[in-house]
Design a protein around this motif. Structure first.
Motif, PDB file in Angstrom:
ATOM      1  N   ASN A  16       0.864  -1.187   0.000  1.00 23.09           N
ATOM      2  CA  ASN A  16       0.000   0.000   0.000  1.00 23.09           C
ATOM      3  C   ASN A  16       0.901   1.238   0.000  1.00 23.09           C
ATOM      4  N   PHE A  17       0.825   1.999  -1.080  1.00 24.49           N
ATOM      5  CA  PHE A  17       1.638   3.202  -1.226  1.00 24.49           C
ATOM      6  C   PHE A  17       0.820   4.439  -0.855  1.00 24.49           C
ATOM      7  N   THR A  18       1.437   5.328  -0.090  1.00 22.99           N
ATOM      8  CA  THR A  18       0.850   6.631   0.215  1.00 22.99           C
ATOM      9  C   THR A  18       1.844   7.685  -0.242  1.00 22.99           C
ATOM     10  N   VAL A  25      -2.304   3.965  -3.390  1.00 23.69           N
ATOM     11  CA  VAL A  25      -2.513   3.009  -4.488  1.00 23.69           C
ATOM     12  C   VAL A  25      -1.929   1.656  -4.070  1.00 23.69           C
ATOM     13  N   ILE A  26      -2.431   0.620  -4.664  1.00 24.58           N
ATOM     14  CA  ILE A  26      -1.980  -0.742  -4.352  1.00 24.58           C
ATOM     15  C   ILE A  26      -1.040  -1.243  -5.447  1.00 24.58           C
ATOM     16  N   VAL A  27       0.102  -1.777  -5.010  1.00 19.70           N
ATOM     17  CA  VAL A  27       1.075  -2.393  -5.918  1.00 19.70           C
ATOM     18  C   VAL A  27       1.268  -3.847  -5.486  1.00 19.70           C
ATOM     19  N   SER A  28       1.176  -4.748  -6.442  1.00 18.63           N
ATOM     20  CA  SER A  28       1.323  -6.172  -6.113  1.00 18.63           C
ATOM     21  C   SER A  28       2.070  -6.892  -7.236  1.00 18.63           C
ATOM     22  N   SER A  29       2.410  -8.132  -6.989  1.00 15.89           N
ATOM     23  CA  SER A  29       3.165  -8.918  -7.968  1.00 15.89           C
ATOM     24  C   SER A  29       2.315  -9.233  -9.198  1.00 15.89           C
ATOM     25  N   SER A  30       2.986  -9.394 -10.327  1.00 17.72           N
ATOM     26  CA  SER A  30       2.324  -9.852 -11.547  1.00 17.72           C
ATOM     27  C   SER A  30       2.788 -11.277 -11.858  1.00 17.72           C
ATOM     28  N   GLU A  31       2.312 -11.818 -12.954  1.00 20.40           N
ATOM     29  CA  GLU A  31       2.724 -13.178 -13.321  1.00 20.40           C
ATOM     30  C   GLU A  31       4.207 -13.244 -13.658  1.00 20.40           C
ATOM     31  N   GLU A  71      -2.526  -1.099  -9.506  1.00 22.75           N
ATOM     32  CA  GLU A  71      -3.950  -0.999  -9.814  1.00 22.75           C
ATOM     33  C   GLU A  71      -4.237   0.291 -10.593  1.00 22.75           C
ATOM     34  N   SER A  72      -5.290   0.252 -11.360  1.00 21.94           N
ATOM     35  CA  SER A  72      -5.605   1.411 -12.207  1.00 21.94           C
ATOM     36  C   SER A  72      -6.303   2.528 -11.447  1.00 21.94           C
ATOM     37  N   SER A  73      -6.791   2.253 -10.242  1.00 21.10           N
ATOM     38  CA  SER A  73      -7.522   3.270  -9.477  1.00 21.10           C
ATOM     39  C   SER A  73      -6.703   3.735  -8.273  1.00 21.10           C
ATOM     40  N   PHE A  74      -6.852   5.015  -7.929  1.00 25.64           N
ATOM     41  CA  PHE A  74      -6.144   5.637  -6.822  1.00 25.64           C
ATOM     42  C   PHE A  74      -7.157   6.176  -5.828  1.00 25.64           C
ATOM     43  N   SER A  75      -6.762   6.254  -4.566  1.00 21.96           N
ATOM     44  CA  SER A  75      -7.600   6.859  -3.539  1.00 21.96           C
ATOM     45  C   SER A  75      -6.987   8.187  -3.128  1.00 21.96           C
ATOM     46  N   GLN A  76      -7.765   9.260  -3.214  1.00 23.04           N
ATOM     47  CA  GLN A  76      -7.270  10.568  -2.798  1.00 23.04           C
ATOM     48  C   GLN A  76      -7.459  10.710  -1.294  1.00 23.04           C
ATOM     49  N   LEU A  77      -6.444  11.121  -0.597  1.00 19.65           N
ATOM     50  CA  LEU A  77      -6.488  11.243   0.852  1.00 19.65           C
ATOM     51  C   LEU A  77      -6.539  12.723   1.213  1.00 19.65           C
ATOM     52  N   SER A  78      -7.619  13.124   1.923  1.00 17.54           N
ATOM     53  CA  SER A  78      -7.793  14.529   2.313  1.00 17.54           C
ATOM     54  C   SER A  78      -8.614  14.553   3.588  1.00 17.54           C
ATOM     55  N   SER A  79      -8.436  15.650   4.374  1.00 17.81           N
ATOM     56  CA  SER A  79      -9.204  15.762   5.617  1.00 17.81           C
ATOM     57  C   SER A  79     -10.669  16.028   5.335  1.00 17.81           C
ATOM     58  N   LYS A  80     -11.001  16.560   4.166  1.00 20.62           N
ATOM     59  CA  LYS A  80     -12.382  16.914   3.856  1.00 20.62           C
ATOM     60  C   LYS A  80     -13.060  15.890   2.946  1.00 20.62           C
ATOM     61  N   THR A  81     -12.312  15.327   2.055  1.00 17.66           N
ATOM     62  CA  THR A  81     -12.955  14.460   1.059  1.00 17.66           C
ATOM     63  C   THR A  81     -12.094  13.236   0.787  1.00 17.66           C
ATOM     64  N   ARG A  82     -12.755  12.207   0.371  1.00 21.11           N
ATOM     65  CA  ARG A  82     -12.064  10.978  -0.036  1.00 21.11           C
ATOM     66  C   ARG A  82     -12.634  10.591  -1.392  1.00 21.11           C
TER      67      ARG A  82
END
Length: 432
Positions: free
Chosen positions: A29-31, A80-86, A52-63
């Motif tokens: 899990n990368f921040t 964002v999540i980074v994991s092993s590939s084949e 992963e193709s999607s990211f989570s924005q981290l903020s005190s007001k909105t997510r």
């Protein structure tokens, strides 16, 4: 998208941003605060299936979760999540590596125990320096060598059924990565590179494994084997060398017993041949005793013819003697050469294996006695031949010379003389 560019992007992200390992999901899990300069690295990791193709924005007001990489804004905080590939495996430590792949090394993997100096391995890379990576690869090699000889195996366990059922699981602790496996090179050479005695080596290996691990708990057997690999390899090597010595001893003994039979057969054939050829002596004696005529009782007119006939018979008797005598000399030389050859053979056997030599030493004595007997037989034949020649010549002489002076110019005498002269010249030419 090259392997080098993917590797550069992985190193760039892992060294620049903070991350946490989630053991439950086996992912990172990368921040981070997004930097536009890293767009290409993020894009390449997404295309290679590592991010992963999607990211989570981290903020005190909105997510908010953007849907694409293009929606990221410079300076904002995201996760964002980074994991092993084949194709590429990512691990936070060796501990996680041996938990997921204890005995089968991935073709390409990264270990970020120290993000500033990550460990990178590609299939085919040669690791020479003693390190946890080198020892991990050696453990994988040991497992592969053993599992190839097992009756059943996978990446979790292997089963041997040679004597009794023996199961070995692929469990071991991280401490094994600090150990040196002395004797592994010799073990690999014996099991992999040497194709001789495959079946016997498998039986010896399973027998040693059974004795070495049977008293250990099933889950501890592989770890115990790795901890005492040098002792295990020594036992295997000792048992295999003992087998080689025993097999070589048996093989040498059988080989020399076959040689013994060949030599005995050759000597017997030589004796039989020599005795058969001596039948010419009785035939010559019969011819000499019955066909040689006395000149004393013949008329003067036939005296020259009788003398020539007697000389011819005497020559035949002499020729028989010469041929048999040459045969005897030839056989004696052959026996001498055969004795020298067998003596040299036995000396080489004594150098190779003293126990094997002692087992066939009696055969050597038997050969020597047989050669002595054959030599005596041929010497006896030679003596009989010489005696026969003397008696025959004396008989011809006594029957041909009493009160007779031959006419050396008569036709029969002249023919005999010319014939003997030609024979002598031919013999002289052959000798020269």
């Amino acid at each position: 998208m090259t392997a080098h560019s993917i590797e550069s992007s992985i190193l760039n992200i892992f060294q620049k941003y903070t991350f946490e390992w989630c053991a439950e999901n086996e992912r990172f899990n990368f921040t981070f605060f997004y930097d536009n300069q890293d767009f290409d690295s993020f894009d390449l990791l997404q295309k290679s299936g590592l991010m992963e193709s999607s990211f989570s924005q981290l903020s005190s007001k909105t997510r908010k979760r953007p849907t694409t990489l293009d929606q990221l804004k410079h300076g904002n905080k995201y996760s964002v999540i980074v994991s092993s590939s084949e194709d590429i495996r990512l691990y936070p430590s060796f501990k996680e590596l041996i938990l997921s792949n204890p005995v089968e090394s991935p073709d390409h993997f990264f270990i970020f125990e120290n993000p500033k100096k990550p460990i990178i391995y590609k299939n085919g890379d040669e690791v020479i320096i003693s390190s946890p990576l080198k020892h991990y690869l050696e453990i994988c090699k040991i497992w592969k060598l053993l599992s190839n000889k097992a009756d059943d195996s996978d990446n979790n366990s292997m089963l041997f059924l040679y004597r009794k059922k023996l199961t070995i699981t692929s469990r071991y602790n991280e401490e094994m990565l600090e150990r040196e496996f002395d004797g592994l090179t010799n073990f690999c050479d014996t099991m992999e590179n040497d194709d001789t005695d495959k079946t016997e080596k498998n039986h010896i290996l399973q027998n040693v494994l059974f004795k070495f691990l049977f008293c250990e708990k099933e889950e501890d057997r592989f770890s115990y084997l790795l901890s005492n690999f040098s002792k295990f390899e020594n036992r295997f090597d000792d048992d295999y060398q003992a087998y080689i010595v025993g097999f070589s001893f048996k093989e040498l003994r059988v080989e020399y017993e076959e040689k013994y039979r060949e030599y005995i057969q050759s000597i017997n054939e030589s004796i039989s041949s020599g005795i058969t050829k001596t039948f010419a002596i009785p035939a010559s004696i019969y011819l000499t005793s019955t066909r040689v005529q006395s000149i004393q009782t013949a008329s003067e007119k036939k005296a020259d013819e009788i003398f020539a006939a007697n000389i011819g018979i005497g020559f035949i008797s002499l020729a028989v003697t010469v041929f048999i005598f040459l045969m005897v000399i030839n056989e004696l030389h052959s026996l001498k050469a055969l004795q020298f050859e067998y003596k040299s053979l036995m000396e080489r056997l004594e150098e190779k294996s003293t126990p094997a030599y002692k087992k066939v030493e009696q055969l050597s004595i038997a050969i020597k006695n047989r050669i002595t007997f054959a030599r005596n037989v041929f010497l006896f034949i030679g003596s009989i031949t010489v005696l026969h020649s003397i008696i025959s010549i004396a008989w011809v002489y006594s029957r041909s010379t009493i009160h007779y002076s031959p006419n050396l110019h008569s036709n029969p005498i002249q023919c005999i003389t010319n014939f003997l002269t030609a024979i002598i010249k031919a013999i002289s030419w052959a000798i020269n």
